[in-house]
Motif scaffolding. Structure first.
Motif, mmCIF file in Angstrom:
data_model
loop_
_atom_site.group_PDB
_atom_site.id
_atom_site.type_symbol
_atom_site.label_atom_id
_atom_site.label_comp_id
_atom_site.label_asym_id
_atom_site.label_seq_id
_atom_site.Cartn_x
_atom_site.Cartn_y
_atom_site.Cartn_z
ATOM 1 N N GLY A 8 -5.122 44.044 56.156
ATOM 2 C CA GLY A 8 -4.714 45.436 56.405
ATOM 3 C C GLY A 8 -5.354 46.468 55.490
ATOM 4 N N THR A 9 -6.154 46.024 54.515
ATOM 5 C CA THR A 9 -6.867 46.981 53.653
ATOM 6 C C THR A 9 -8.111 47.542 54.358
ATOM 7 N N GLY A 10 -8.483 46.948 55.478
ATOM 8 C CA GLY A 10 -9.724 47.357 56.154
ATOM 9 C C GLY A 10 -9.513 48.508 57.124
ATOM 10 N N ARG A 11 -10.535 48.745 57.920
ATOM 11 C CA ARG A 11 -10.548 49.951 58.766
ATOM 12 C C ARG A 11 -9.513 49.873 59.888
ATOM 13 N N GLU A 12 -9.578 48.808 60.679
ATOM 14 C CA GLU A 12 -8.662 48.695 61.824
ATOM 15 C C GLU A 12 -7.214 48.511 61.344
ATOM 16 N N GLY A 13 -7.031 47.648 60.362
ATOM 17 C CA GLY A 13 -5.678 47.356 59.882
ATOM 18 C C GLY A 13 -5.010 48.581 59.272
ATOM 19 N N SER A 31 -3.711 41.280 52.017
ATOM 20 C CA SER A 31 -5.074 41.257 51.474
ATOM 21 C C SER A 31 -5.276 39.951 50.712
ATOM 22 N N ARG A 32 -6.550 39.635 50.406
ATOM 23 C CA ARG A 32 -6.812 38.512 49.500
ATOM 24 C C ARG A 32 -6.491 38.899 48.072
ATOM 25 N N ASP A 33 -6.319 40.195 47.834
ATOM 26 C CA ASP A 33 -6.113 40.716 46.483
ATOM 27 C C ASP A 33 -4.845 41.578 46.488
ATOM 28 N N THR A 71 -6.355 41.446 61.344
ATOM 29 C CA THR A 71 -7.450 42.423 61.376
ATOM 30 C C THR A 71 -8.498 42.070 60.322
ATOM 31 N N VAL A 72 -9.070 40.888 60.443
ATOM 32 C CA VAL A 72 -10.173 40.496 59.553
ATOM 33 C C VAL A 72 -11.431 40.303 60.399
ATOM 34 N N PRO A 73 -12.629 40.391 59.793
ATOM 35 C CA PRO A 73 -13.848 40.167 60.569
ATOM 36 C C PRO A 73 -13.872 38.767 61.184
ATOM 37 N N TYR A 74 -14.584 38.632 62.285
ATOM 38 C CA TYR A 74 -14.607 37.334 62.980
ATOM 39 C C TYR A 74 -15.081 36.207 62.065
ATOM 40 N N ALA A 75 -15.966 36.520 61.149
ATOM 41 C CA ALA A 75 -16.484 35.480 60.248
ATOM 42 C C ALA A 75 -15.357 34.811 59.459
ATOM 43 N N ALA A 76 -14.243 35.520 59.270
ATOM 44 C CA ALA A 76 -13.124 34.972 58.491
ATOM 45 C C ALA A 76 -11.969 34.512 59.386
ATOM 46 N N HIS A 77 -12.145 34.621 60.689
ATOM 47 C CA HIS A 77 -11.046 34.411 61.650
ATOM 48 C C HIS A 77 -10.345 33.063 61.455
ATOM 49 N N THR A 97 -9.128 40.624 66.957
ATOM 50 C CA THR A 97 -10.501 40.218 66.642
ATOM 51 C C THR A 97 -11.462 40.292 67.832
ATOM 52 N N VAL A 98 -12.636 40.819 67.550
ATOM 53 C CA VAL A 98 -13.745 40.765 68.502
ATOM 54 C C VAL A 98 -14.834 39.915 67.847
ATOM 55 N N PRO A 99 -15.306 38.861 68.516
ATOM 56 C CA PRO A 99 -16.324 38.006 67.887
ATOM 57 C C PRO A 99 -17.700 38.669 67.923
ATOM 58 N N ALA A 133 -4.759 42.131 71.390
ATOM 59 C CA ALA A 133 -4.549 43.552 71.691
ATOM 60 C C ALA A 133 -5.368 44.390 70.708
ATOM 61 N N PHE A 134 -5.604 45.643 71.041
ATOM 62 C CA PHE A 134 -6.263 46.645 70.190
ATOM 63 C C PHE A 134 -7.762 46.382 69.979
ATOM 64 N N GLN A 135 -8.350 45.398 70.664
ATOM 65 C CA GLN A 135 -9.782 45.110 70.410
ATOM 66 C C GLN A 135 -10.677 46.277 70.826
ATOM 67 N N ILE A 137 -9.799 49.549 70.620
ATOM 68 C CA ILE A 137 -9.386 50.826 69.999
ATOM 69 C C ILE A 137 -10.046 50.946 68.629
ATOM 70 N N GLY A 138 -11.016 51.842 68.524
ATOM 71 C CA GLY A 138 -11.774 51.994 67.287
ATOM 72 C C GLY A 138 -10.939 52.634 66.176
ATOM 73 N N PHE A 139 -11.286 52.291 64.938
ATOM 74 C CA PHE A 139 -10.491 52.795 63.807
ATOM 75 C C PHE A 139 -10.572 54.309 63.654
ATOM 76 N N HIS A 140 -11.675 54.921 64.117
ATOM 77 C CA HIS A 140 -11.790 56.386 64.015
ATOM 78 C C HIS A 140 -10.651 57.068 64.772
HETATM 79 N N1 LIG Z 1 -13.262 48.593 63.135
HETATM 80 C C1 LIG Z 1 -12.868 48.841 64.383
HETATM 81 O O1 LIG Z 1 -12.989 49.976 64.895
HETATM 82 C C2 LIG Z 1 -12.269 47.725 65.215
HETATM 83 C C3 LIG Z 1 -11.844 48.000 66.524
HETATM 84 C C4 LIG Z 1 -11.256 46.986 67.280
HETATM 85 C C5 LIG Z 1 -11.105 45.715 66.730
HETATM 86 N N2 LIG Z 1 -11.541 45.473 65.467
HETATM 87 C C6 LIG Z 1 -11.393 44.130 64.922
HETATM 88 O O2 LIG Z 1 -10.607 44.208 63.760
HETATM 89 C C7 LIG Z 1 -11.052 43.261 62.807
HETATM 90 C C8 LIG Z 1 -11.280 43.971 61.479
HETATM 91 O O3 LIG Z 1 -12.277 44.952 61.629
HETATM 92 P P1 LIG Z 1 -12.492 46.031 60.476
HETATM 93 O O4 LIG Z 1 -13.570 46.921 60.927
HETATM 94 O O5 LIG Z 1 -11.173 46.580 60.051
HETATM 95 O O6 LIG Z 1 -13.042 45.061 59.313
HETATM 96 P P2 LIG Z 1 -13.263 45.346 57.761
HETATM 97 O O7 LIG Z 1 -12.752 46.682 57.395
HETATM 98 O O8 LIG Z 1 -14.672 45.007 57.480
HETATM 99 O O9 LIG Z 1 -12.380 44.179 57.103
HETATM 100 C C9 LIG Z 1 -10.982 44.125 57.210
HETATM 101 C C10 LIG Z 1 -10.409 43.358 56.039
HETATM 102 O O10 LIG Z 1 -10.683 41.970 56.191
HETATM 103 C C11 LIG Z 1 -10.644 41.374 54.898
HETATM 104 N N3 LIG Z 1 -11.770 40.439 54.813
HETATM 105 C C12 LIG Z 1 -13.091 40.725 54.823
HETATM 106 N N4 LIG Z 1 -13.825 39.602 54.705
HETATM 107 C C13 LIG Z 1 -12.942 38.582 54.596
HETATM 108 C C14 LIG Z 1 -13.067 37.183 54.419
HETATM 109 N N5 LIG Z 1 -14.254 36.589 54.347
HETATM 110 N N6 LIG Z 1 -11.932 36.439 54.340
HETATM 111 C C15 LIG Z 1 -10.712 37.008 54.404
HETATM 112 N N7 LIG Z 1 -10.536 38.344 54.568
HETATM 113 C C16 LIG Z 1 -11.630 39.115 54.663
HETATM 114 C C17 LIG Z 1 -10.791 42.487 53.856
HETATM 115 O O11 LIG Z 1 -9.550 42.607 53.176
HETATM 116 P P3 LIG Z 1 -9.366 42.143 51.645
HETATM 117 O O12 LIG Z 1 -10.731 42.177 50.996
HETATM 118 O O13 LIG Z 1 -8.449 43.175 51.095
HETATM 119 O O14 LIG Z 1 -8.782 40.777 51.732
HETATM 120 C C18 LIG Z 1 -11.031 43.722 54.702
HETATM 121 O O15 LIG Z 1 -10.443 44.885 54.158
HETATM 122 C C19 LIG Z 1 -12.340 42.616 63.357
HETATM 123 O O16 LIG Z 1 -12.053 41.337 63.855
HETATM 124 C C20 LIG Z 1 -12.733 43.561 64.472
HETATM 125 O O17 LIG Z 1 -13.372 42.878 65.542
HETATM 126 C C21 LIG Z 1 -12.115 46.447 64.696
#
Ligand SMILES: NC(=O)c1ccc[n+]([C@@H]2O[C@H](COP(=O)([O-])OP(=O)(O)OC[C@H]3O[C@@H](n4cnc5c(N)ncnc54)[C@H](OP(=O)(O)O)[C@@H]3O)[C@@H](O)[C@H]2O)c1
Length: 220
Positions: A8-13, A31-33, A71-77, A97-99, A133-135, A137-140
């Motif tokens: 939840g520290t990231g953009r979408e979360g 978060s991890r931290d 709400t983490v990147p797919y690489a960490a899913h 998540t979107v892969p 859900a929400f895949q 909907i962009g964070f902006h």
């Molecule tokens: N961005 C968008 O507009 C959007 C829209 C629709 C769907 N999504 C989906 O939402 C998810 C997150 O997207 P995002 O843009 O919010 O991503 P992001 O900001 O890059 O990352 C989200 C959070 O994931 C954690 N994270 C990053 N790498 C990690 C790892 N290797 N292991 C564990 N946790 C990790 C980090 O939190 P900590 O470092 O605090 O642990 C980070 O703040 C994705 O799957 C994406 O497909 C995004």
């Protein structure tokens, strides 16, 4: 309802946390931290003038949550799912998540699954209900939390009650949730996201989204 946002520290979360916090839900930023989670929660509380957003380690957020949102990147899913699996038993997980790698625009399909949702359900097993859900909907759009977003949230998964709850949470976030049925639709919904990203670039807008027309006003 306590909503735990894993990553939840990231953009979408953070965008979702703002909207649910503003609508009166209790939110735990995971978060991890732990320090980063607490700082993010404080920042979001200031923005929405509430104190309902807290921060914790992902694992703790999953333990405390009634509903978890991933709400983490797919690489960490998969790694994150494995980590929180036990804590999620008996609960609902909403997977956003979107892969897809937003930097390289590379589609990252799993060899074994048609969608991130099906992968999540397989990793978590039948003890956790998973919906996607929400895949789309962009964070902006999310971060402008007072604004109603003119897009639908397409919700799919194999449990009808879980889909209904996710639709309700979409409404609380200022969006319309549309129940599109079983998990077999998740691959289609996830693949709409790179299409929308290309459209946004082409038309130079952040507002492009999906809207389903012709539905009755009060969908089941
Ligand atoms: N961005 C968008 O507009 C959007 C829209 C629709 C769907 N999504 C989906 O939402 C998810 C997150 O997207 P995002 O843009 O919010 O991503 P992001 O900001 O890059 O990352 C989200 C959070 O994931 C954690 N994270 C990053 N790498 C990690 C790892 N290797 N292991 C564990 N946790 C990790 C980090 O939190 P900590 O470092 O605090 O642990 C980070 O703040 C994705 O799957 C994406 O497909 C995004």
């Amino acid at each position: 309802m306590k909503i735990g946002i894993i990553g939840g520290t990231g953009r979408e979360g953070a965008g979702l946390a703002l909207r649910w916090g503003a609508s009166g839900e209790e939110v735990i930023i995971g978060s991890r931290d732990a320090g980063r989670a607490v700082e993010t929660a404080k920042r979001l509380n200031r923005l929405v003038s509430v104190a309902a957003i807290h921060g914790a380690l992902n694992q703790q957020a999953a333990i405390e949550a009634d509903v978890a949102v991933l709400t983490v990147p797919y690489a960490a899913h998969v790694a994150v799912l494995v980590e929180i699996k036990k804590a999620l038993r008996g609960k609902l997980l909403i997977d956003t998540t979107v892969p897809f790698d937003p930097k390289t625009h590379e589609w990252l399909p799993s060899i074994h699954y048609n969608s991130a949702l099906e992968e999540a359900q397989e990793v978590l097993g039948s003890g956790v209900r998973v919906v996607a859900a929400f895949q789309n909907i962009g964070f902006h759009l999310l971060k402008d939390f007072r604004r109603v977003i003119d897009c639908d949230v397409l919700v799919c998964g194999d449990d009808a009650d879980a889909r209904r709850l996710a639709c309700l949470l979409a409404e609380k976030a200022g969006l319309r949730g549309v129940d599109v049925g079983s998990s077999r639709h998740a691959g289609t919904v996830e693949r709409l996201t790179p299409l929308l990203m290309d459209l946004k670039r082409c038309y130079n807008t952040r507002a492009a989204g999906i809207r389903i027309t012709g539905l009755p006003e009060h969908t089941p």
